[in-house]
Scaffold this motif. Structure first.
Motif, PDB file in Angstrom:
ATOM      1  N   LEU A  75      14.206  84.271  20.520  1.00 41.77           N
ATOM      2  CA  LEU A  75      13.145  85.256  20.320  1.00 41.77           C
ATOM      3  C   LEU A  75      13.622  86.410  19.435  1.00 41.77           C
ATOM      4  CD1 LEU A  75      11.494  85.392  23.860  1.00 41.77           C
ATOM      5  CD2 LEU A  75      10.414  84.657  21.744  1.00 41.77           C
ATOM      6  N   LYS A  76      14.834  86.881  19.700  1.00 45.21           N
ATOM      7  CA  LYS A  76      15.375  87.997  18.913  1.00 45.21           C
ATOM      8  C   LYS A  76      15.564  87.613  17.448  1.00 45.21           C
ATOM      9  CE  LYS A  76      18.401  90.898  21.064  1.00 45.21           C
ATOM     10  NZ  LYS A  76      19.507  91.322  21.930  1.00 45.21           N
ATOM     11  N   ASN A  77      15.814  86.326  17.203  1.00 48.06           N
ATOM     12  CA  ASN A  77      16.049  85.850  15.831  1.00 48.06           C
ATOM     13  C   ASN A  77      14.831  85.128  15.253  1.00 48.06           C
ATOM     14  OD1 ASN A  77      18.733  86.773  15.902  1.00 48.06           O
ATOM     15  ND2 ASN A  77      19.358  84.924  16.983  1.00 48.06           N
ATOM     16  N   TYR A  78      13.667  85.347  15.844  1.00 47.63           N
ATOM     17  CA  TYR A  78      12.457  84.645  15.417  1.00 47.63           C
ATOM     18  C   TYR A  78      12.212  84.821  13.918  1.00 47.63           C
ATOM     19  CZ  TYR A  78       7.565  83.276  15.084  1.00 47.63           C
ATOM     20  OH  TYR A  78       6.387  82.665  14.717  1.00 47.63           O
ATOM     21  N   GLU A  79      12.105  83.691  13.220  1.00 52.16           N
ATOM     22  CA  GLU A  79      11.838  83.664  11.770  1.00 52.16           C
ATOM     23  C   GLU A  79      12.834  84.519  10.977  1.00 52.16           C
ATOM     24  OE1 GLU A  79       9.150  82.071  10.093  1.00 52.16           O
ATOM     25  OE2 GLU A  79       8.613  81.048  11.931  1.00 52.16           O
ATOM     26  N   GLY A 190      -4.698  78.843  16.563  1.00 49.89           N
ATOM     27  CA  GLY A 190      -3.769  79.943  16.792  1.00 49.89           C
ATOM     28  C   GLY A 190      -2.332  79.573  16.470  1.00 49.89           C
ATOM     29  N   ASP A 191      -1.478  80.582  16.426  1.00 48.36           N
ATOM     30  CA  ASP A 191      -0.059  80.394  16.126  1.00 48.36           C
ATOM     31  C   ASP A 191       0.716  80.410  17.442  1.00 48.36           C
ATOM     32  OD1 ASP A 191       2.183  80.079  14.560  1.00 48.36           O
ATOM     33  OD2 ASP A 191       2.467  82.229  14.231  1.00 48.36           O
ATOM     34  N   VAL A 192       1.627  79.463  17.597  1.00 47.36           N
ATOM     35  CA  VAL A 192       2.362  79.353  18.868  1.00 47.36           C
ATOM     36  C   VAL A 192       3.832  79.085  18.614  1.00 47.36           C
ATOM     37  CG1 VAL A 192       1.873  76.886  19.186  1.00 47.36           C
ATOM     38  CG2 VAL A 192       2.246  78.320  21.194  1.00 47.36           C
ATOM     39  N   PHE A 193       4.686  79.594  19.494  1.00 48.33           N
ATOM     40  CA  PHE A 193       6.134  79.370  19.376  1.00 48.33           C
ATOM     41  C   PHE A 193       6.683  79.008  20.749  1.00 48.33           C
ATOM     42  CE2 PHE A 193      10.482  81.425  19.581  1.00 48.33           C
ATOM     43  CZ  PHE A 193      11.127  80.437  18.836  1.00 48.33           C
ATOM     44  N   ASN A 194       7.421  77.893  20.785  1.00 48.98           N
ATOM     45  CA  ASN A 194       8.053  77.444  22.035  1.00 48.98           C
ATOM     46  C   ASN A 194       9.575  77.578  21.903  1.00 48.98           C
ATOM     47  OD1 ASN A 194       8.953  76.226  24.350  1.00 48.98           O
ATOM     48  ND2 ASN A 194       8.056  74.215  23.943  1.00 48.98           N
ATOM     49  N   PRO A 195      10.169  78.624  22.517  1.00 46.81           N
ATOM     50  CA  PRO A 195      11.606  78.816  22.384  1.00 46.81           C
ATOM     51  C   PRO A 195      12.440  77.804  23.154  1.00 46.81           C
ATOM     52  CG  PRO A 195      10.664  80.454  23.877  1.00 46.81           C
ATOM     53  CD  PRO A 195       9.535  79.665  23.344  1.00 46.81           C
ATOM     54  N   HIS A 196      11.782  76.915  23.929  1.00 52.74           N
ATOM     55  CA  HIS A 196      12.506  75.879  24.673  1.00 52.74           C
ATOM     56  C   HIS A 196      12.757  74.639  23.807  1.00 52.74           C
ATOM     57  CE1 HIS A 196      12.618  77.343  28.923  1.00 52.74           C
ATOM     58  NE2 HIS A 196      11.777  78.202  28.397  1.00 52.74           N
ATOM     59  N   GLU A 197      12.064  74.595  22.669  1.00 55.20           N
ATOM     60  CA  GLU A 197      12.261  73.444  21.789  1.00 55.20           C
ATOM     61  C   GLU A 197      13.536  73.673  20.962  1.00 55.20           C
ATOM     62  OE1 GLU A 197       8.670  73.145  19.533  1.00 55.20           O
ATOM     63  OE2 GLU A 197       7.727  71.813  21.004  1.00 55.20           O
ATOM     64  N   PRO A 198      14.265  72.580  20.687  1.00 57.07           N
ATOM     65  CA  PRO A 198      15.521  72.752  19.915  1.00 57.07           C
ATOM     66  C   PRO A 198      15.261  73.266  18.501  1.00 57.07           C
ATOM     67  CG  PRO A 198      15.156  70.417  20.575  1.00 57.07           C
ATOM     68  CD  PRO A 198      13.983  71.207  21.043  1.00 57.07           C
TER      69      PRO A 198
END
Length: 198
Positions: A75-79, A190-198
């Motif tokens: 999350l901290k390094n998102y994009e 919508g835009d979605v992000f799953n941080p559990h995915e590799p």
């Protein structure tokens, strides 16, 4: 006596003009001060334009609260951006508190949750006044029963549908690892992000 009266009136006139000049000067200074504040306010607004605004769901709040460093790091390094704003709805924090109490018998203070979320960086807590239009749309998604957990068959809760609709209407990226919520968000554009995915 007449001369004294004339001098007195002349003095009063000078004083009146000085008072008037002072008042005009103060009005001008006040106007300049307001203009400076307005400009500063606009600069502040520009600084508040975040590159990404991410809306957290209950289980992501749980991940952060329980120090899931993999999720926190992603999350901290998102994009690859450092200009991030993390948003959490007040009702999501309350749902998280209830979950902790029901599942683990743990009473978690509201402020403690906010403090933990601050590990991510800039966090904004969002308390929404009754928004009937938003609630109606969320209720429609819930009633449709279209989006459900493929394993359990359980459909999205009203809170999930509300979160989804809120994210879409405000163009926020919804952060979740709930497969049904991910599918619903994508389906709704919508835009979605799953941080559990590799």
């Amino acid at each position: 006596r007449i001369e004294a009266e004339v001098k007195k009136k002349a003095k009063e006139e000078i004083e009146r003009k000085e008072v008037e000049a002072k008042r005009i000067r103060e009005v001008k200074e006040e106007a300049e001060r307001k203009e400076i504040q307005k400009t500063y306010g606009k600069e502040q607004e520009l600084e508040l334009n975040y590159e990404h605004e991410l809306l957290l769901d209950t289980m992501i709040v749980y991940d952060i609260f329980t120090d899931n460093m993999d999720v926190i790091t992603k999350l901290k390094n998102y994009e690859g951006s450092s200009n991030l704003l993390f948003l959490v709805l007040r009702r999501i924090i309350i749902e998280f508190q209830n979950m902790m109490k029901d599942k683990f018998g743990e009473s978690v203070q509201y402020d403690k949750v906010i403090e933990k979320l601050s590990l991510l960086g800039e966090v904004k807590e969002v308390g929404i006044e009754r928004d009937f239009a938003l609630e109606r749309k969320a209720k429609e998604i819930e009633r449709s029963g279209k989006y459900k957990n493929e394993t359990t068959g359980v459909t999205l809760s009203f809170t999930d549908c509300f979160l989804l609709q809120y994210a879409i209407e405000n163009s926020y990226t919804l952060v979740t690892n709930d497969r049904a919520l991910i599918n619903a968000t994508r389906d709704k554009g919508g835009d979605v992000f799953n941080p559990h995915e590799p």
